[in-house]
Design an enzyme around this catalytic site. Structure first.
Site, PDB file in Angstrom:
ATOM      1  N   ASP A   6      25.125   7.143  49.695  1.00  0.00           N
ATOM      2  CA  ASP A   6      25.657   8.490  49.480  1.00  0.00           C
ATOM      3  C   ASP A   6      24.983   9.406  50.486  1.00  0.00           C
ATOM      4  O   ASP A   6      23.977   9.037  51.106  1.00  0.00           O
ATOM      5  CB  ASP A   6      25.342   8.947  48.043  1.00  0.00           C
ATOM      6  CG  ASP A   6      25.831  10.373  47.780  1.00  0.00           C
ATOM      7  OD1 ASP A   6      26.938  10.711  48.247  1.00  0.00           O
ATOM      8  OD2 ASP A   6      25.105  11.160  47.131  1.00  0.00           O
ATOM      9  N   SER A   7      25.514  10.619  50.598  1.00  0.00           N
ATOM     10  CA  SER A   7      24.881  11.594  51.482  1.00  0.00           C
ATOM     11  C   SER A   7      23.550  12.081  50.905  1.00  0.00           C
ATOM     12  O   SER A   7      22.772  12.719  51.606  1.00  0.00           O
ATOM     13  CB  SER A   7      25.814  12.779  51.665  1.00  0.00           C
ATOM     14  OG  SER A   7      26.149  13.314  50.397  1.00  0.00           O
ATOM     15  N   TYR A  38      27.343  16.046  53.680  1.00  0.00           N
ATOM     16  CA  TYR A  38      28.399  15.476  54.514  1.00  0.00           C
ATOM     17  C   TYR A  38      29.694  16.295  54.375  1.00  0.00           C
ATOM     18  O   TYR A  38      30.527  16.307  55.268  1.00  0.00           O
ATOM     19  CB  TYR A  38      28.709  14.038  54.076  1.00  0.00           C
ATOM     20  CG  TYR A  38      27.736  12.989  54.533  1.00  0.00           C
ATOM     21  CD1 TYR A  38      26.491  13.318  55.082  1.00  0.00           C
ATOM     22  CD2 TYR A  38      28.055  11.639  54.423  1.00  0.00           C
ATOM     23  CE1 TYR A  38      25.610  12.323  55.480  1.00  0.00           C
ATOM     24  CE2 TYR A  38      27.186  10.641  54.834  1.00  0.00           C
ATOM     25  CZ  TYR A  38      25.965  10.985  55.355  1.00  0.00           C
ATOM     26  OH  TYR A  38      25.097  10.002  55.750  1.00  0.00           O
ATOM     27  N   GLY A  39      29.825  16.946  53.216  1.00  0.00           N
ATOM     28  CA  GLY A  39      31.102  17.589  52.865  1.00  0.00           C
ATOM     29  C   GLY A  39      31.545  18.678  53.818  1.00  0.00           C
ATOM     30  O   GLY A  39      32.717  19.041  53.844  1.00  0.00           O
ATOM     31  N   CYS A  69      29.801   8.162  48.009  1.00  0.00           N
ATOM     32  CA  CYS A  69      30.062   9.531  48.448  1.00  0.00           C
ATOM     33  C   CYS A  69      31.566   9.726  48.667  1.00  0.00           C
ATOM     34  O   CYS A  69      32.177   8.998  49.461  1.00  0.00           O
ATOM     35  CB  CYS A  69      29.311   9.748  49.761  1.00  0.00           C
ATOM     36  SG  CYS A  69      29.579  11.344  50.510  1.00  0.00           S
ATOM     37  N   ASN A  70      32.149  10.684  47.983  1.00  0.00           N
ATOM     38  CA  ASN A  70      33.590  10.940  48.148  1.00  0.00           C
ATOM     39  C   ASN A  70      33.928  11.363  49.568  1.00  0.00           C
ATOM     40  O   ASN A  70      34.955  10.975  50.110  1.00  0.00           O
ATOM     41  CB  ASN A  70      34.048  12.050  47.205  1.00  0.00           C
ATOM     42  CG  ASN A  70      34.391  11.533  45.830  1.00  0.00           C
ATOM     43  OD1 ASN A  70      35.535  11.311  45.520  1.00  0.00           O
ATOM     44  ND2 ASN A  70      33.371  11.318  45.013  1.00  0.00           N
ATOM     45  N   GLU A 148      22.328  21.037  43.115  1.00  0.00           N
ATOM     46  CA  GLU A 148      21.036  20.673  43.713  1.00  0.00           C
ATOM     47  C   GLU A 148      19.929  21.644  43.323  1.00  0.00           C
ATOM     48  O   GLU A 148      18.764  21.267  43.259  1.00  0.00           O
ATOM     49  CB  GLU A 148      21.187  20.527  45.226  1.00  0.00           C
ATOM     50  CG  GLU A 148      21.992  19.267  45.493  1.00  0.00           C
ATOM     51  CD  GLU A 148      22.158  18.893  46.937  1.00  0.00           C
ATOM     52  OE1 GLU A 148      21.822  19.692  47.805  1.00  0.00           O
ATOM     53  OE2 GLU A 148      22.649  17.770  47.159  1.00  0.00           O
ATOM     54  N   CYS A 180      33.800  14.391  43.663  1.00  0.00           N
ATOM     55  CA  CYS A 180      32.522  14.596  44.355  1.00  0.00           C
ATOM     56  C   CYS A 180      31.405  14.059  43.469  1.00  0.00           C
ATOM     57  O   CYS A 180      31.461  14.210  42.236  1.00  0.00           O
ATOM     58  CB  CYS A 180      32.310  16.095  44.612  1.00  0.00           C
ATOM     59  SG  CYS A 180      30.688  16.497  45.292  1.00  0.00           S
ATOM     60  N   THR A 181      30.419  13.446  44.103  1.00  0.00           N
ATOM     61  CA  THR A 181      29.303  12.836  43.364  1.00  0.00           C
ATOM     62  C   THR A 181      28.583  13.800  42.421  1.00  0.00           C
ATOM     63  O   THR A 181      28.059  13.378  41.397  1.00  0.00           O
ATOM     64  CB  THR A 181      28.235  12.359  44.376  1.00  0.00           C
ATOM     65  OG1 THR A 181      28.014  13.411  45.329  1.00  0.00           O
ATOM     66  CG2 THR A 181      28.670  11.104  45.075  1.00  0.00           C
ATOM     67  N   HIS A 182      28.532  15.075  42.799  1.00  0.00           N
ATOM     68  CA  HIS A 182      27.717  16.019  42.027  1.00  0.00           C
ATOM     69  C   HIS A 182      28.429  16.560  40.781  1.00  0.00           C
ATOM     70  O   HIS A 182      27.777  17.061  39.870  1.00  0.00           O
ATOM     71  CB  HIS A 182      27.325  17.209  42.895  1.00  0.00           C
ATOM     72  CG  HIS A 182      26.328  16.883  43.959  1.00  0.00           C
ATOM     73  ND1 HIS A 182      26.518  15.892  44.895  1.00  0.00           N
ATOM     74  CD2 HIS A 182      25.109  17.426  44.229  1.00  0.00           C
ATOM     75  CE1 HIS A 182      25.468  15.847  45.703  1.00  0.00           C
ATOM     76  NE2 HIS A 182      24.598  16.768  45.321  1.00  0.00           N
TER      77      HIS A 182
HETATM   78  N1  DGL Z   1      28.221  13.186  48.229  1.00  0.00           N
HETATM   79  C1  DGL Z   1      29.155  14.225  48.605  1.00  0.00           C
HETATM   80  C2  DGL Z   1      30.536  13.909  48.035  1.00  0.00           C
HETATM   81  O1  DGL Z   1      30.680  13.189  47.082  1.00  0.00           O
HETATM   82  C3  DGL Z   1      28.698  15.582  48.122  1.00  0.00           C
HETATM   83  C4  DGL Z   1      27.493  16.128  48.856  1.00  0.00           C
HETATM   84  C5  DGL Z   1      27.763  16.333  50.337  1.00  0.00           C
HETATM   85  O2  DGL Z   1      28.578  17.188  50.717  1.00  0.00           O
HETATM   86  O3  DGL Z   1      27.148  15.619  51.107  1.00  0.00           O
HETATM   87  O4  DGL Z   1      31.504  14.369  48.569  1.00  0.00           O
END
Ligand code: DGL
Length: 267
Positions: A6-7, A38-39, A69-70, A148, A180-182
Site C-alpha cells: 500500500d502507499s 499516491y492518490g 492500495c486502491n 491519518e 480507498c484503504t483509509h
Molecule cells: N492507499 C490509498 C488508496 O487506497 C490512499 C492513500 C494515498 O493516497 O496514498 O487509494
C-alpha cells in the site's frame, strides 16, 4: 509469503482481513510511507512506485501479491500483471462484484482518492457487468489526511463528509463503495451520513475470501507460500513514524512492529 503493498498504513485494513481469513499463511507487508500519498500522483508515478514495491516484496520472499492500495490498483494493476508472472490480487475487483450483487436499484456511489476516481475504473468495471447501472463517483481527497490525524469522530470530519456525500445522497445511491484503504476507518460515520438504506461496501473481507478460495483451488500456488510456523508476519514501511504506528495499532487492535525498509530506494 503473501506480499501486500500500500502507499502507507491504510492497507493494513486489508492485511488484517487476510490475517483473519488465512491465519496459517505468512504475510509480508510494505507501506510506502516515505512517498505517500499516491492518490494525488500521476498514473505513471504510481505505476513506477508499484513495480518497485512488488520488487521489494519479491526480494523478501513474496510469491503472490495483493495490491491493497486502491490508487495503485486503479492505475497499475494491468502493468503489474503484464510485468510479473505471479498471481496478483487487488481490492477493486471484489468491491465491484459486491456492489453489483448488492445494488437493488442499480445506483452505485464510489468514493476514493483523485487518482482512483480519475481513472474511472470502478465505473468501467461496474458497467461492464451491468450496463443498466448508473455509477456516481466523488473524489474525497481530504479524508486520508483526516484519518491519518486520527480525526475519526471530529466535528470537522463530519462536516467534510457531509459535503462530500451530499451529491451522492442527492442521486439516491443504494450502494456506496469505499474505494480507498483509509475509508473503512470512517465506515460508521459514512454509514450514518449516507443513511441506513445504503449498503456500504468495504472490499477487504471479500478480497481475503477470494484469496482463500484461490489457494484452496490452486494448491500448486499455495505450496510456494510459507506458513506461520516458519516465522512471524513482517510489516515494513519506508518511513517509520509515530502517527503510522498509532494507525496500525488502531487497525489491528495490538501493538505492531513497523520495520524500516530503508533499502527500498528509488530503483
Ligand atoms: N492507499 C490509498 C488508496 O487506497 C490512499 C492513500 C494515498 O493516497 O496514498 O487509494
Amino acid at each position: 509469503m503473501i506480499g501486500i503493498f500500500d502507499s502507507g498504513v491504510g492497507g493494513m485494513t486489508v492485511a488484517r482481513a487476510i490475517e483473519q481469513a488465512l491465519p496459517d499463511y505468512r504475510l509480508v507487508y510494505f507501506g510506502d510511507l516515505a512517498r505517500t500519498p499516491y492518490g494525488s500522483k500521476s498514473p505513471d508515478t504510481i505505476s513506477r512506485y508499484s513495480c518497485q514495491n512488488v520488487d521489494f516484496l519479491l526480494a523478501r520472499g513474496a510469491r503472490l501479491i495483493v495490491v491493497a492500495c486502491n490508487s495503485a490498483a486503479s492505475v497499475a494493476a494491468e502493468r503489474l500483471r503484464a510485468t510479473y508472472d505471479l498471481p496478483i490480487f487487488e481490492v477493486i475487483g471484489p468491491a465491484v462484484e459486491q456492489a453489483v450483487r448488492s445494488s437493488a436499484g442499480g445506483r452505485v456511489g464510489v468514493i476514493g482518492t483523485r487518482a482512483t476516481i480519475r481513472s474511472g475504473v470502478y465505473e468501467r468495471l461496474i458497467r461492464e457487468r451491468r450496463d443498466d447501472f448508473q455509477v456516481f463517483s466523488a473524489p474525497c481527497p481530504l479524508l486520508v489526511p483526516l484519518v491519518e490525524e486520527g480525526w475519526l469522530d471530529k466535528r470537522e470530519t463530519k462536516m467534510i463528509l457531509r459535503r462530500y456525500l451530499a451529491p451522492l445522497k442527492q442521486q439516491q445511491v443504494d450502494t456506496l463503495v469505499l474505494g480507498c484503504t483509509h475509508y473503512p476507518l470512517l465506515k460508521e460515520l459514512i454509514q450514518r451520513r449516507i443513511g441506513d438504506r445504503v449498503k456500504v461496501i468495504d472490499s477487504s473481507r471479500a478480497l481475503a475470501a477470494d484469496l482463500r478460495d484461490f489457494l484452496t483451488t490452486n494448491p500448486e500456488v499455495a505450496q510456494t507460500l510459507s506458513h506461520r510456523g516458519e516465522g512471524e508476519n513482517l510489516y515494513y514501511v519506508s518511513d517509520v513514524t509515530e502517527a503510522a504506528a498509532q494507525i496500525a495499532r488502531r487497525i489491528f487492535g495490538r501493538n505492531m512492529e513497523l520495520r524500516p525498509a530503508d533499502d527500498t530506494g528509488d530503483q
